[in-house]
Design a protein around this motif. Sequence first.
Motif, PDB file in Angstrom:
ATOM      1  N   ALA A  18       0.698  -0.919   0.231  1.00  0.00           N
ATOM      2  CA  ALA A  18       0.116  -0.239   0.104  1.00  0.00           C
ATOM      3  C   ALA A  18       0.645   1.492  -0.304  1.00  0.00           C
ATOM      4  O   ALA A  18       1.018   2.049  -1.046  1.00  0.00           O
ATOM      5  N   ALA A  19       2.264   0.947   0.639  1.00  0.00           N
ATOM      6  CA  ALA A  19       2.997   2.875   1.231  1.00  0.00           C
ATOM      7  C   ALA A  19       3.635   2.842  -0.527  1.00  0.00           C
ATOM      8  O   ALA A  19       3.495   3.529  -0.967  1.00  0.00           O
ATOM      9  N   PHE A  20       3.909   1.545  -1.409  1.00  0.00           N
ATOM     10  CA  PHE A  20       4.752   1.680  -2.670  1.00  0.00           C
ATOM     11  C   PHE A  20       3.498   2.488  -3.585  1.00  0.00           C
ATOM     12  O   PHE A  20       4.289   2.647  -4.501  1.00  0.00           O
ATOM     13  N   ARG A  21       2.426   1.170  -2.920  1.00  0.00           N
ATOM     14  CA  ARG A  21       1.467   1.830  -4.422  1.00  0.00           C
ATOM     15  C   ARG A  21       0.919   3.789  -3.966  1.00  0.00           C
ATOM     16  O   ARG A  21       1.165   4.321  -5.501  1.00  0.00           O
ATOM     17  N   ARG A  22       1.327   4.116  -2.968  1.00  0.00           N
ATOM     18  CA  ARG A  22       0.747   5.544  -3.407  1.00  0.00           C
ATOM     19  C   ARG A  22       2.203   6.202  -3.508  1.00  0.00           C
ATOM     20  O   ARG A  22       1.916   7.726  -4.245  1.00  0.00           O
ATOM     21  N   TYR A  23       3.146   5.875  -3.052  1.00  0.00           N
ATOM     22  CA  TYR A  23       4.881   6.216  -3.052  1.00  0.00           C
ATOM     23  C   TYR A  23       4.731   6.313  -4.915  1.00  0.00           C
ATOM     24  O   TYR A  23       4.463   7.218  -5.844  1.00  0.00           O
ATOM     25  N   GLU A  24       4.136   5.025  -5.629  1.00  0.00           N
ATOM     26  CA  GLU A  24       4.163   5.564  -7.504  1.00  0.00           C
ATOM     27  C   GLU A  24       2.850   6.373  -7.892  1.00  0.00           C
ATOM     28  O   GLU A  24       3.309   7.046  -9.047  1.00  0.00           O
ATOM     29  N   ASP A  25       1.381   6.139  -7.117  1.00  0.00           N
ATOM     30  CA  ASP A  25       1.015   7.064  -7.352  1.00  0.00           C
ATOM     31  C   ASP A  25       1.398   8.650  -7.723  1.00  0.00           C
ATOM     32  O   ASP A  25       1.320   9.348  -8.797  1.00  0.00           O
ATOM     33  N   GLU A  75       5.936   2.934 -16.811  1.00  0.00           N
ATOM     34  CA  GLU A  75       4.791   1.409 -16.644  1.00  0.00           C
ATOM     35  C   GLU A  75       5.978   0.185 -15.860  1.00  0.00           C
ATOM     36  O   GLU A  75       6.692   0.237 -16.095  1.00  0.00           O
ATOM     37  N   LEU A  76       5.435  -0.029 -14.483  1.00  0.00           N
ATOM     38  CA  LEU A  76       5.651  -1.003 -13.969  1.00  0.00           C
ATOM     39  C   LEU A  76       6.137  -2.047 -14.633  1.00  0.00           C
ATOM     40  O   LEU A  76       5.130  -2.855 -15.245  1.00  0.00           O
ATOM     41  N   LEU A  77       7.235  -2.554 -15.041  1.00  0.00           N
ATOM     42  CA  LEU A  77       7.114  -4.330 -15.713  1.00  0.00           C
ATOM     43  C   LEU A  77       7.154  -5.435 -15.285  1.00  0.00           C
ATOM     44  O   LEU A  77       7.070  -6.725 -15.004  1.00  0.00           O
ATOM     45  N   ARG A  78       8.362  -4.832 -13.126  1.00  0.00           N
ATOM     46  CA  ARG A  78       8.415  -6.063 -12.480  1.00  0.00           C
ATOM     47  C   ARG A  78       8.909  -5.239 -11.207  1.00  0.00           C
ATOM     48  O   ARG A  78       9.320  -4.145 -10.847  1.00  0.00           O
ATOM     49  N   THR A  79       8.167  -6.228 -10.215  1.00  0.00           N
ATOM     50  CA  THR A  79       7.683  -5.502  -8.390  1.00  0.00           C
ATOM     51  C   THR A  79       7.999  -6.556  -7.835  1.00  0.00           C
ATOM     52  O   THR A  79       7.343  -7.489  -7.696  1.00  0.00           O
ATOM     53  N   CYS A  93      12.231  -2.536  -8.071  1.00  0.00           N
ATOM     54  CA  CYS A  93      11.211  -2.372  -9.622  1.00  0.00           C
ATOM     55  C   CYS A  93      11.863  -2.023 -11.195  1.00  0.00           C
ATOM     56  O   CYS A  93      12.858  -1.478 -10.804  1.00  0.00           O
ATOM     57  N   GLU A  94      11.870  -2.597 -12.034  1.00  0.00           N
ATOM     58  CA  GLU A  94      11.689  -2.554 -13.179  1.00  0.00           C
ATOM     59  C   GLU A  94      10.631  -1.176 -13.821  1.00  0.00           C
ATOM     60  O   GLU A  94       9.305  -2.042 -13.624  1.00  0.00           O
ATOM     61  N   PHE A  95      10.804  -0.224 -14.435  1.00  0.00           N
ATOM     62  CA  PHE A  95      10.054   0.307 -15.579  1.00  0.00           C
ATOM     63  C   PHE A  95      10.444   0.709 -16.680  1.00  0.00           C
ATOM     64  O   PHE A  95      11.813   0.798 -16.737  1.00  0.00           O
ATOM     65  N   ARG A  96       9.397   1.116 -17.066  1.00  0.00           N
ATOM     66  CA  ARG A  96       9.477   2.116 -18.984  1.00  0.00           C
ATOM     67  C   ARG A  96       8.694   2.651 -18.962  1.00  0.00           C
ATOM     68  O   ARG A  96       7.698   3.234 -18.346  1.00  0.00           O
ATOM     69  N   ARG A  97       9.765   3.993 -18.947  1.00  0.00           N
ATOM     70  CA  ARG A  97       8.789   5.396 -19.223  1.00  0.00           C
ATOM     71  C   ARG A  97       8.026   5.771 -20.278  1.00  0.00           C
ATOM     72  O   ARG A  97       8.801   5.061 -21.092  1.00  0.00           O
ATOM     73  N   ALA A  98       6.629   6.008 -19.947  1.00  0.00           N
ATOM     74  CA  ALA A  98       6.624   6.454 -21.536  1.00  0.00           C
ATOM     75  C   ALA A  98       6.734   6.896 -22.911  1.00  0.00           C
ATOM     76  O   ALA A  98       7.718   7.486 -22.440  1.00  0.00           O
ATOM     77  N   GLY A  99       6.876   6.117 -24.108  1.00  0.00           N
ATOM     78  CA  GLY A  99       7.836   6.684 -24.930  1.00  0.00           C
ATOM     79  C   GLY A  99       9.186   6.807 -24.606  1.00  0.00           C
ATOM     80  O   GLY A  99      10.480   6.755 -25.498  1.00  0.00           O
ATOM     81  N   SER A 100       9.051   5.767 -24.146  1.00  0.00           N
ATOM     82  CA  SER A 100      10.958   5.502 -24.139  1.00  0.00           C
ATOM     83  C   SER A 100      11.431   3.453 -24.599  1.00  0.00           C
ATOM     84  O   SER A 100      10.208   3.087 -23.694  1.00  0.00           O
ATOM     85  N   GLU A 101      11.952   3.434 -25.049  1.00  0.00           N
ATOM     86  CA  GLU A 101      12.486   1.905 -24.741  1.00  0.00           C
ATOM     87  C   GLU A 101      13.625   1.396 -24.000  1.00  0.00           C
ATOM     88  O   GLU A 101      13.748   0.176 -23.505  1.00  0.00           O
ATOM     89  N   VAL A 124      17.876   4.643  -8.099  1.00  0.00           N
ATOM     90  CA  VAL A 124      17.191   4.658  -9.297  1.00  0.00           C
ATOM     91  C   VAL A 124      18.423   4.903 -10.577  1.00  0.00           C
ATOM     92  O   VAL A 124      19.372   5.997 -10.706  1.00  0.00           O
ATOM     93  N   SER A 125      18.523   3.859 -11.188  1.00  0.00           N
ATOM     94  CA  SER A 125      18.970   3.906 -12.837  1.00  0.00           C
ATOM     95  C   SER A 125      18.534   3.555 -13.953  1.00  0.00           C
ATOM     96  O   SER A 125      17.762   2.888 -13.846  1.00  0.00           O
ATOM     97  N   LEU A 126      19.444   3.550 -14.647  1.00  0.00           N
ATOM     98  CA  LEU A 126      18.712   3.047 -16.392  1.00  0.00           C
ATOM     99  C   LEU A 126      20.148   2.653 -17.255  1.00  0.00           C
ATOM    100  O   LEU A 126      21.014   3.052 -16.619  1.00  0.00           O
ATOM    101  N   LEU A 127      19.286   1.306 -17.456  1.00  0.00           N
ATOM    102  CA  LEU A 127      19.962   0.444 -18.054  1.00  0.00           C
ATOM    103  C   LEU A 127      20.496   0.519 -19.583  1.00  0.00           C
ATOM    104  O   LEU A 127      19.592   2.204 -20.159  1.00  0.00           O
TER     105      LEU A 127
END
Length: 127
Positions: A18-25, A75-79, A93-101, A124-127
């Motif tokens: 619940a705390a994580f989802r609140r943070y993500e929102d 988009e969260l890919l895996r949490t 979590c792994e994520f992908r920003r809208a419009g980015s690969e 936070v880091s990007l591959l």
Amino acid sequence: MSLQPAINLPDVVAEVVAAFRRYEDALVTNNVGVLDELFWDSPLTLRYGAGENLYGHEAIQAFRAGRPAVGLARELLRTVITTYGHDFATANCEFRRAGSERTGRQSQTWMRTPEGWRVVSAHVSLL
């Protein structure tokens, strides 16, 4: 003899989820007040970002206040959330920003405080 804390107690997992989802929102809607609230208010708190190293709640708060509020959707890919006992957890979590690969990664360490669950360390880091 070492004692291992109870891992993934269902009620504790539910609280951290619940705390994580609140943070993500709050993150994707740029709700800076909630983001500031969910980071532990301490000079010991740290956040390593994709382009910055922030030490202490005040530095994290200043970063959030000055960050542009565009391109935050993702988009969260895996949490994976794991709790250790009643008062400590990690959220990764792994994520992908809208419009980015590019795939990003976010790691958070959460601690139960008298005010509720708070992030005490983040990366936070990007591959």
